[in-house]
Design an enzyme around this catalytic site. Structure first.
Site: not given
Length: 217
Positions: A58-60
Site C-alpha cells: 500500500g501507501c509506502y
C-alpha cells in the site's frame, strides 16, 4: 486526484477497526521465531554482510513508518521507491496514475545477525491487509498491491513458509478462509522515490496514514 486523498475529501469510510495491538514484542510464526534464534547466535560472531528485503503493501509512507517504528534501531536503512513495473525512472505522479506497472514499495537494508528475513516478512503481513486485491483501504490501484519481491531462492523459500504460517494468525486472513492477494515475485529494478517521500510520516506526523497500516496481531 490521487487515491490516497479521496477518503479525506469524499468521506470514504475507514476499514472496520479490530482490537489494536499497541506494541510489537517480536515474531510469532515458527519460521520467524527459529530464525530469530539463529540471528541471536550470529550476533556473537562478526556481523554478516548486509542483505536487502523489498516489500510492497500500500501507501509506502505507512509501510516505511511501520518498519521504522516496530524495528527501530534494528535495521540499517529503509527507503521508499518503486518496483515491479516497466516504466524507466518513474516519478511519483506517474506511478499514481496506475499505468507504470510499478508498486509503491519499501527497500530494507538489514544485518541478518540483528534481524532475520523471516521476521521482516512476518511484520510485513502483520501491518496491512494481505487479502485486498490491488489496494489497501481506500487506496485503490495496482500501485498499492501487496507483494514480496525476493532477492534469492532462500528469500523466496522463507517468504513462502511465513506466508503459510500467518494464515492461522492474521484475523483478516482467517476471516477469508486463508485467501491472500499477496504476490511473491523475483525482485526487479529499483527506483528510489523523490526525497520528500522519504520518512514522510516522521517529517509530517499529521500526514495521511492508510487505515490498514497498523499492528493486526
Amino acid at each position: 486526484m490521487f487515491p490516497r486523498f479521496r477518503q479525506a475529501i469524499f468521506g470514504i469510510p475507514l476499514l472496520s477497526q479490530a482490537p489494536r495491538h499497541a506494541s510489537y514484542t517480536g515474531p510469532t510464526t515458527a519460521t520467524a521465531i527459529a530464525q530469530s534464534g539463529q540471528a541471536t547466535n550470529m550476533a556473537t560472531q562478526a556481523n554478516g554482510n548486509a542483505e536487502i528485503a523489498t516489500v510492497a503493501n500500500g501507501c509506502y509512507w505507512g509501510t516505511q513508518h511501520e518498519y521504522d517504528k516496530h524495528m527501530k534501531g534494528r535495521l540499517i536503512k529503509t527507503e521508499v521507491g518503486f518496483t515491479g513495473g516497466n516504466t524507466e525512472n518513474p516519478s511519483y505522479r506517474q506511478v499514481c496514475t496506475g499505468n507504470t506497472g510499478h508498486a509503491e514499495a519499501l527497500r530494507i537494508t538489514f544485518d541478518p545477525s540483528k534481524v532475520s528475513y523471516a521476521e521482516i516478512i512476518e511484520l510485513f503481513y502483520r501491518t496491512h491487509d494481505p487479502t485486498q486485491m490491488n489496494g489497501q483501504g481506500p487506496d485503490i490501484g495496482t500501485q498499492y498491491r501487496s507483494a514480496i519481491f525476493y532477492h534469492s531462492p532462500e528469500q523466496k523459500e522463507i517468504a513462502e513458509k511465513v506466508t503459510e504460517e500467518i494464515k492461522e494468525k492474521h484475523p483478516l486472513v482467517k476471516a477469508k478462509g486463508g485467501k491472500l492477494a499477496t504476490q511473491i515475485l523475483p525482485a526487479g529494478k529499483w527506483y528510489t522515490a523523490e526525497e520528500y517521500h522519504q520518512k514522510y510520516l516522521d517529517n509530517n506526523p499529521s500526514g495521511y496514514t492508510c487505515p490498514t497500516h497498523r499492528l493486526w496481531w
